[in-house]
Design an enzyme around this catalytic site. Structure first.
Site, mmCIF file in Angstrom:
data_model
loop_
_atom_site.group_PDB
_atom_site.id
_atom_site.type_symbol
_atom_site.label_atom_id
_atom_site.label_comp_id
_atom_site.label_asym_id
_atom_site.label_seq_id
_atom_site.Cartn_x
_atom_site.Cartn_y
_atom_site.Cartn_z
ATOM 1 C CB CYS A 44 -19.096 -17.847 -26.993
ATOM 2 S SG CYS A 44 -18.744 -16.309 -26.119
ATOM 3 C CG HIS B 67 -30.338 -17.823 -14.365
ATOM 4 N ND1 HIS B 67 -30.866 -18.874 -13.641
ATOM 5 C CD2 HIS B 67 -29.003 -17.837 -14.162
ATOM 6 C CE1 HIS B 67 -29.880 -19.487 -13.007
ATOM 7 N NE2 HIS B 67 -28.731 -18.882 -13.305
#
Lengths: 862, 862
Positions: B802, B426
């Protein structure tokens, strides 16, 4: 009325000529066969699906032609005849043709009351079903006399503004139209589609001369069968009721036994010749229809008529016994006996069940994760379950979810309930392995471990109260309903021995413990296809050593801990190998993340810190560091084998030493299979193989005995499937772990899927729960790719499946068609897998794409 | 000595005839080109790789032939000439041919001291390198006189038991043998292979007539360049030292400037004609060698010799400026300018860097997850970072790992350090998105949030102390070293505009916030390829409403919470659409598991219970129930869209209303892309599509404006890839989420992989970290399957990538070869992706399989 007893060949009403169940339905087809066997079947006319479809659309056939075989004053019944009797259909309508004139004529033959009674029944049936009138005015009176007849006729006329139809042709036309349209009703359609009927399922109708069952000398009706529907054992059973029609004998008081019986009068005493005829007819039907039948008969004035015969409804146990008996007696070939038993039928035989007639007080429901029924006192921890077992008491272990630490408690408990998890959660997998009834994902169950209560809605139960786990339905029941025992009888064993002769793919068991292995042998597994070694490290003393190993700060501390584990592990394998007596054993090296072996709470960590003589803060910090976000995708399997190779070294040594021990004892040479979990790259296999080879060389040097083994890979990641060509170059076998493969292919954790899987299946997002039924379109394609690439690289590569799906017929079909060598499944699913494999082989030889889903079909309709 | 200034063509010593860098090495090739340009290069003989390989194996070429071009009394140097100058090689040996006789003869020309000095240097070099003697007796004396020469010759004889060799041919032979063998030494091999040299890299040697650089009138040596190695701006730079050889001018005192300079004397003043000649030579070399060169020259008795020229070493910034200047001036085509810049070069320009010469006090090291350098005070929570930002102070946020709750803190901080996580954790993903320097997985860093300290070994730092994050190296530095600023100058923009003209695949940005979107536009992204909407719900007020929605007990409570979120969400999209000014925007609907939005600690849960006015125990129980074993594989993505469809309904409405708003404002029609995450079955798409369609219909009815959109699927699960054919039937585009696809294909959590990935790559288990470099063999095959099946089902299907891999050249190459429409990556990686795409297109047109890895190669060696 001699012509009523004439045994006419069946008359067909259809645009086409052939008499098949696909055109006329099962009842018509069966009646035709009875007639051909010269049974006393009354004159019968069959209307085909197309004819009935035409009626529903307003194209009525020539009714006079339909009635022609029944003479000038017909008196007939109409019964439904769908392809599969389970699909239902409109109820039978009897006594069509009754009218004022016929009533008067019949009064002479059978008496006025009997004649009026038949007339009243017909008016009632016609008024309610065909004319769709309010039922209330048409209740049958206590006395069938002329007054009550007049009253009912008047009621009919008052409601419809026309007199009750007297013309038999008009009566029959109305009945046919009613029945044809009822078949197209929405409710009827939904009900039969739920039972597997296709959307365009047709209805045939059977018009049959009435055999009255009323009058004198002896008249009446009954039902007879020749085997127990519960056990399948030969036994003449049934009921007969004088002065009755249809199946009244089964429902009304006054019916008598068929065979001589100390409890009361019997047909055998009343009409010995007719009884003997029935026995003869039963034997004939069984032999020629090649099935255990139930026969509906009527005695009209002392003359026997056979109205109908259906396949005897039966329990799972009876189904097996009957099929085996037919096979043994040469009535059917063994192949057909095998085809007639659906594999899941065996589940009912392997496990105790809640008795079908027992009262059920359902507290909560979840997912039926492991079959069987068990009752016991509520316990909330593994140690309580063990304490109960020590006292000789049954317990049901209730947990939010189970972890490997609970395994000993699961061994001790009689059943397990978890609030979370799905069909492949830890509790479910272990439960099935142990044959332990288990219900998981009981999401409306609140567990308060502090108060030691479970709550569902307003119901609260505390520790020690008795509950029952129904692993067939997924219910948690309050109290202890009656149960029926498993039935692993001779018939069961015979059927499976036939299956073993017929099947062409191997069946092994997943077995981790000696108990599992023994069960596997009892169920004739051909080896162990998956022995998960991690469960071996949760046992009291070992767990402590394991934790020391995990927390070892230095290599030599780790080595010392592993040295202590080695003899225990070697003993595990020695026992397994001994039980399996030289059958193949495939051992999967250590798989789970190490943090699973750490205590989950602070108290446990404190104990551990004391045991290790390390500061609590250090132990907590290290435990914390080892935790993972997604343990399923973390530091486990072969990744441990690469980064902490000493564990696999120890396991390999234990395997080799145990294998040498067995070889020395038996004189034969035993070659173990060693399997690597969670491989995603070929290099992982190379590296671990090199280490195992050097352990093998060391053991060989030490013992002077040759050390051989087969190395394989558990293909669980999509990447291992895609790279199977490379991987096969280093391996003797590939075994597909379809659970993990499903998780990764879908991106779906089996432990977390339970929360929405039922919703997903309900909405049809997934056709089936992919953890339950192998997803052939996605996971299956990866397996196909892997099998092809693996075999291309190495044409003697052994292919197997060892996931939870391995016992499913569809999975076995997939494996057969891809040339797999064996499937491996939980020991309790081995019998089902053996049967499924045989059914597939037989179906294949018969040119069928798959075995018949409904065993009954084979006989009745072909 | 006139013959020394003769400009002979280069003489080749080789079994083959062609003069290429692949046969003779880069230096030899470059010298040949200088000679052809009529530059004053001394007589040169080149020995090919094969010749030198032969010398190493004992096959010495005819030394007399090698020396023949240098006349009867040769005086030469030998320099290495490998294919790539970066690969190193043995040091140059000068003055070969010096002996007693030559020394005496030279003394007449250049003076005794100079002649002895040259002789001493040669003896030293020969003794230490070639004869491998102890260096101590061969230190150069302060005074080069006959006594010191006799002493050194005596020392040589004492050590070797033979006099110093006087025969130039023998001297040269020894030197050649020494150099050939040095190339095969283990250390030399390891060093050059670390720089990318192949195992069989060869060494060529260049034997060149010495230009002495000592003597009178003016003699000396220097180095000249014509542009700044730091900025790339045109500038004559260098040094010249009288009475010196080789590169002494750069190292020794007494060197002077080249160009007239206020700080001291210059060559321009000393020898204006020679200076003018050097300027002319520089311009000629630049134009004809098509590169900015650095030239080594010697003046011997007033005559200029060019000994060597190398490609000017340069910073990333200078590389861009030089390439653009060459391109703009027509020296090289723009295609070549684009090929000359490695895409990762741009990273250095986009981000601040720790100055190469700054002192570094490394506290701990981890994974360089997001480039750039930032300094600030240590903070331990998002709120501290925000407080520091409010005071206008820089902060570095240190966390064990970051969660979505930390996002605002990350926005406020100047840099982030986490103890856990990998390249796609993250913190890393968000850091790259924000262009925020970030180091993750600093596993030896212990964070004590209670004491507010970090510890590594014995070093402890507390809150408020200054640290620096070096996102290029992965270091956490104590204090604040000097930095150099990013350089987004005109040359940078020009280069990328050329790249845009050349490339044939689209480049979009992953952008979640208006800031991201603005960065994306600044870097000329052609749209947003991935807008993750979940980050929008972590902002203070929204988080509260979000939690109310999650905990809503009734449908209308949930609807009320979503009604409050709707205008906020609509405003988010409105701003994004406005910033993007009609460029495509692809919005991924809500993806993460809902439990990510719940407080992680008891205090937070207590606050939440109060805010919701629900009992704490209820809130805790519900939060507990929502937790997941493997959140990555849990109740997220489209699974939420199916089971809690109101969230997607709200998002779809917000998107449509914002799109209509934009269309009304601009008059054009704006069509948003809506993307569904974590799809694994086609039916998921159908179901959500139907709901979105009905939202679209409702908005259309309410507004009277036509609502259009394109629906797409983020292909992240292996199953979605395999079923791409079905899925494409319901979608306008497929965009591959390669991070999650990698996780699932490998069965490897990116958050947990950091603990063993470096070990895995080190051992070669994985060739590369698959989260860093797209795994073409596994993940790539799934993408290939999906692309083919998708396009077969729908030939106008838009294909994109992506994931984090999207900016990598290898990934873009894969996408181009599979006909993808665009890649999408973090805004800060957009420039690199644009450049990579252009390089691939150019290489493709040139028939190369890939663009040259080393930009320098293009010119120097071809």
């Amino acid at each position: 009325m001699q012509k009523h007893t004439t045994f006419n060949a069946i008359t067909l009403i259809t645009p086409t000529a052939s008499m098949t169940a696909e055109v006329f339905g099962g009842r018509a087809k069966c009646l035709q066969r009875l007639i051909r066997l010269d049974m006393p079947v009354p004159t019968t006319v069959a209307l085909s699906f197309d004819t009935v479809r035409g009626i529903a659309q307003g194209r009525m056939p020539d009714i006079d032609a339909v009635l022609e075989p029944f003479g000038p004053t017909p008196l007939v019944s109409v019964r439904p005849s769908s392809l599969d009797p389970d699909w239902g259909g409109p109820g039978a309508v009897l006594n069509i043709g009754m009218n004022d004139a016929r009533c008067a004529a019949l009064a002479d033959e059978i008496g006025l009351a009997s004649a009026i009674s038949l007339y009243l029944r017909f008016i009632q049936s016609f008024a309610i079903n065909v004319a769709r009138l309010d039922p209330e005015p048409f209740e049958l009176p206590d006395d069938a006399d002329e007054a009550s007849l007049a009253a009912m006729l008047a009621a009919y006329e008052a409601e419809t503004n026309e007199p009750f139809p007297q013309d038999p042709a008009r009566q029959l036309g109305e009945v046919l139209r009613f029945m044809a349209r009822a078949w197209d009703g929405t409710t009827a359609r939904i009900l039969r589609e739920a039972k597997g009927a296709p959307a365009d399922a047709g209805l045939g109708l059977v018009v049959q001369e009435m055999a009255l069952g009323v009058g004198a000398p002896e008249s009446g009706a009954g039902v007879i069968q020749f085997a127990s529907e519960v056990t399948g054992a030969p036994e003449v059973k049934g009921r007969y009721l004088s002065q009755s029609q249809g199946r009244d004998a089964l429902a009304q008081e006054g019916a008598i036994y068929l065979t001589r019986d100390p409890r009361g009068p019997s047909l055998e005493e009343l009409c010995p010749e007719i009884y003997a005829d029935l026995i003869r007819i039963g034997a004939l039907a069984r032999e020629r229809l090649r099935e255990e039948m139930q026969v509906e008969f009527t005695i009209e004035s002392g003359v026997l008529h056979v109205l109908d015969a259906v396949r005897l409804p039966r329990s799972s146990r009876a189904a097996v016994r009957i099929a085996v008996a037919l096979g043994e007696q040469g009535v059917i070939p063994r192949e057909e006996a095998v085809l007639r038993i659906a594999p899941n039928t065996l589940n009912d035989l392997l496990h105790r069940q809640v008795a079908p007639d027992a009262a059920r007080e359902v507290m909560a429901s979840g997912i039926a994760a492991s079959p069987g029924a068990a009752s016991g006192q509520l316990v909330f921890s593994a140690s309580e379950a063990q304490a109960a077992a020590a006292r000789g008491e049954q317990s049901i272990l209730v947990r939010r979810e189970t972890t490997p630490e609970d395994i000993r408690g699961m061994h001790a408990a009689s059943g397990v309930v978890t609030a979370r998890g799905g069909i492949t959660s830890h509790a479910a997998v272990i439960g099935r392995g142990l044959g332990l009834p288990c219900v998981v994902g009981v999401s409306n169950l609140t567990i308060d471990t502090r108060k030691r209560t479970i709550r569902a809605g307003s119901r609260v139960l505390g520790a020690g109260e008795i509950v029952t786990v129904d692993g067939h339905t997924g219910d948690v029941l309050i109290g202890q309903p009656g149960t029926i025992e498993p039935a692993l009888d001779d018939a069961f064993r015979t059927l499976l021995s036939w299956a073993d002769d017929l099947r062409d793919i191997g069946v092994r068991a997943n077995a981790d413990t000696p108990d599992d292995a023994q069960t596997a042998r009892d169920f004739s597994a051909e080896g162990i296809g998956l022995c998960r070694t991690e469960h071996m490290f949760f046992d009291g003393e070992r767990l402590t050593v394991m934790r020391e190993m995990i927390f070892a700060q230095r290599d030599d501390d780790r080595a010392a801990a592993l040295d202590r584990l080695l003899p225990m592990q070697r003993a595990d394998f020695t026992r397994l190998f001994e039980i399996m007596e030289g059958l193949p054993v495939c051992i999967r090296l250590f798989d789970p993340p190490l943090h699973e072996f750490l205590p989950s709470d602070r108290a446990g960590l404190r104990d551990l810190a004391e045991a290790l003589d390390q500061p609590l803060s250090d132990v907590m910090e290290r435990a914390e560091r080892m935790s993972e976000y997604n343990p399923m995708l973390g530091m486990r399997g072969v990744r441990l084998g690469i980064t902490v190779p000493e564990i696999y070294d120890m396991q390999a040594r234990a395997i080799f030493e145990a294998a040498i021990g067995l070889s020395e004892k038996t004189g034969g040479e035993f070659v173990p299979d060693i399997m690597l979990p969670l491989v995603s790259a070929q290099r992982e296999v190379e590296i671990v193989r090199a280490r195992i080879d050097s352990v093998a060389a060391a053991v060989q040097t030490e013992t002077g005995r040759e050390v051989t083994y087969r190395l394989g890979v558990m293909v669980e990641t999509p990447r291992a499937a895609l790279r199977a060509g490379d991987i096969a170059e280093n391996t003797a076998f590939l075994s597909f772990g379809t659970n993990d493969m499903t998780q990764m292919t879908y991106g779906l954790s089996r432990d977390d899927a339970g929360r929405f899987m039922s919703e997903y299946v309900k909405q049809g997002v997934y056709r089936e729960d992919p953890f339950h039924t192998l997803d052939l379109e996605g996971v299956g394609e990866l397996l196909t790719i892997a099998a092809e690439r693996g075999r291309t690289a190495r044409n003697d590569l052994v292919l197997a499946i060892c996931g939870e799906h391995g016992a499913d017929q569809a999975t076995i079909a997939f494996c057969r068609s891809h040339g797999f060598d064996y499937v491996s499944c939980s020991p309790f699913r081995v019998p089902g897998a053996r049967l499924s494999a045989a059914r597939l082989a037989v179906a294949g030889r018969m040119g069928l794409t798959e075995p018949p889903a409904k065993p009954g079909k084979i006989l009745i309709y072909q």
